[in-house]
Design a protein around this motif. Structure first.
Motif, PDB file in Angstrom:
ATOM      1  N   GLN A  68      -6.204 -12.883  85.660  1.00  9.37           N
ATOM      2  CA  GLN A  68      -7.230 -12.832  86.985  1.00  9.37           C
ATOM      3  C   GLN A  68      -6.619 -12.170  88.341  1.00  9.37           C
ATOM      4  O   GLN A  68      -7.146 -11.620  88.949  1.00  9.37           O
ATOM      5  N   LEU A  92      -7.630  -9.041  90.442  1.00  8.40           N
ATOM      6  CA  LEU A  92      -7.651  -9.074  91.891  1.00  8.40           C
ATOM      7  C   LEU A  92      -6.942  -7.927  92.412  1.00  8.40           C
ATOM      8  O   LEU A  92      -7.364  -7.437  93.355  1.00  8.40           O
ATOM      9  N   HIS A 113      -8.926  -4.856  91.674  1.00  9.25           N
ATOM     10  CA  HIS A 113     -10.082  -4.932  92.748  1.00  9.25           C
ATOM     11  C   HIS A 113      -9.721  -4.448  94.112  1.00  9.25           C
ATOM     12  O   HIS A 113     -10.654  -3.521  94.857  1.00  9.25           O
ATOM     13  N   GLN A 158     -12.388 -10.244 101.900  1.00 10.02           N
ATOM     14  CA  GLN A 158     -13.132 -10.422 100.701  1.00 10.02           C
ATOM     15  C   GLN A 158     -12.116 -10.603  99.532  1.00 10.02           C
ATOM     16  O   GLN A 158     -12.271 -11.675  98.700  1.00 10.02           O
ATOM     17  N   GLU A 211     -11.074 -14.176  99.887  1.00 13.66           N
ATOM     18  CA  GLU A 211     -12.026 -14.984  99.373  1.00 13.66           C
ATOM     19  C   GLU A 211     -12.144 -15.331  97.772  1.00 13.66           C
ATOM     20  O   GLU A 211     -12.219 -16.300  97.209  1.00 13.66           O
ATOM     21  N   GLU A 212     -11.722 -14.045  97.120  1.00 11.98           N
ATOM     22  CA  GLU A 212     -11.956 -14.067  95.727  1.00 11.98           C
ATOM     23  C   GLU A 212     -10.528 -14.660  95.078  1.00 11.98           C
ATOM     24  O   GLU A 212     -10.866 -15.368  94.100  1.00 11.98           O
ATOM     25  N   LYS A 213      -9.463 -14.769  95.926  1.00 10.42           N
ATOM     26  CA  LYS A 213      -8.247 -15.467  95.617  1.00 10.42           C
ATOM     27  C   LYS A 213      -8.464 -16.628  95.683  1.00 10.42           C
ATOM     28  O   LYS A 213      -7.958 -17.730  94.899  1.00 10.42           O
ATOM     29  N   GLN A 236     -11.171 -18.561  95.093  1.00  7.61           N
ATOM     30  CA  GLN A 236     -12.122 -19.027  93.926  1.00  7.61           C
ATOM     31  C   GLN A 236     -11.292 -18.982  92.611  1.00  7.61           C
ATOM     32  O   GLN A 236     -11.248 -20.050  91.766  1.00  7.61           O
TER      33      GLN A 236
END
Length: 263
Positions: free
Chosen positions: A67, A71, A74, A91, A94-96, A98
């Protein structure tokens, strides 16, 4: 014990099972069997939880690495697309978050498996220690166990009945023929009268018992009263003859003779 009823007159003994030791051994063996079963199950659960922990730890570690690589990739893609730093940073953050939340749940499951494995391992160690203690207790019981015997005490029972009958006869004689001062006399006080020697003469009508007197004046007086009371009651023997008691010639006590010589 005052009547001598604790004497063994003869017995045969046969080895028998020690019931108390057997009872203790049975309880220890049952306890040992249960502990062995508990130890085996605890060890199995600990090993199963340990394998689950290893698998979950590897899976969670690999999933987290994957993951975070995605990340990072991305983040590089957004940078190449020319997204502003502030937007890109928000962004990615926020993804981290999650990913971290999902990994936290996965790691909690890993630590639960680890805790279960540790607790079951501790149980297994306690049961193993308890097994050693029980085995030691069984060895100590075997070392201290005494051989028990079953006694054939029929002779003791017969002699006890005879002694009790004799004792009752003595008490009956005391109550009916002895002076009133002997109303509460014990066996020890009456024994000299029953051990007194004498002469027995038998004719067609009576059995005469002539007692040898004591060396004590008071005992001779009591013996004379005893003879008088027996003769007054005129008891009959089983064959119908009269029983007569008399006292032989009473010798003066040695002390009285000594006093006369001194005088």
């Amino acid at each position: 014990m005052p009547l001598g009823l604790d004497t063994n007159h003869g017995f045969a003994k046969t080895p028998v099972e020690n019931s108390e030791a057997t009872k203790k051994r049975t309880a220890l063996e049952k306890r040992l069997s249960n502990v062995e079963q508990w130890a085996g199950k605890a060890k199995e659960r600990s090993q199963r939880a340990g394998r689950l922990y290893d698998r979950l730890w590897k899976q969670t570690k690999a999933y987290g690495d994957e993951q975070y690589r995605r990340l990072n990739a991305h983040q590089d893609t957004l940078c190449e697309q020319g997204m502003e730093y502030s937007q890109r940073r928000a962004q990615i953050k926020e993804e981290k978050a999650q990913i971290d939340a999902e990994l936290e749940q996965r790691w909690q499951r890993v630590w639960r498996a680890y805790d279960k494995s540790s607790k079951e391992s501790q149980k297994y160690q306690r049961y193993a220690q308890l097994q050693c203690d029980l085995l030691r207790a069984l060895e100590d019981l075997k070392a201290s166990e005494r051989t028990m015997y079953q006694l054939d005490n029929c002779k003791d029972h017969i002699m006890t009945v005879c002694k009790l009958a004799l004792t009752n006869l003595v008490m009956w004689t005391r109550n009916h023929y002895f002076p009133q001062t002997y109303a509460h006399a014990t066996w020890g006080r009456l024994l000299p009268f029953f051990q007194l020697s004498g002469l027995v003469t038998v004719d067609q009508s009576a059995v005469r018992v002539t007692f040898r007197p004591f060396n004590d004046r008071q005992l001779n007086e009591d013996l004379t009263i005893l003879c008088q009371r027996v003769n007054k009651a005129a008891p009959h023997l089983p064959d119908g003859q009269h029983l007569l008691f008399t006292v032989g010639n009473i010798r003066r006590p040695i002390l009285d003779q000594y006093k006369r010589r001194v005088a």
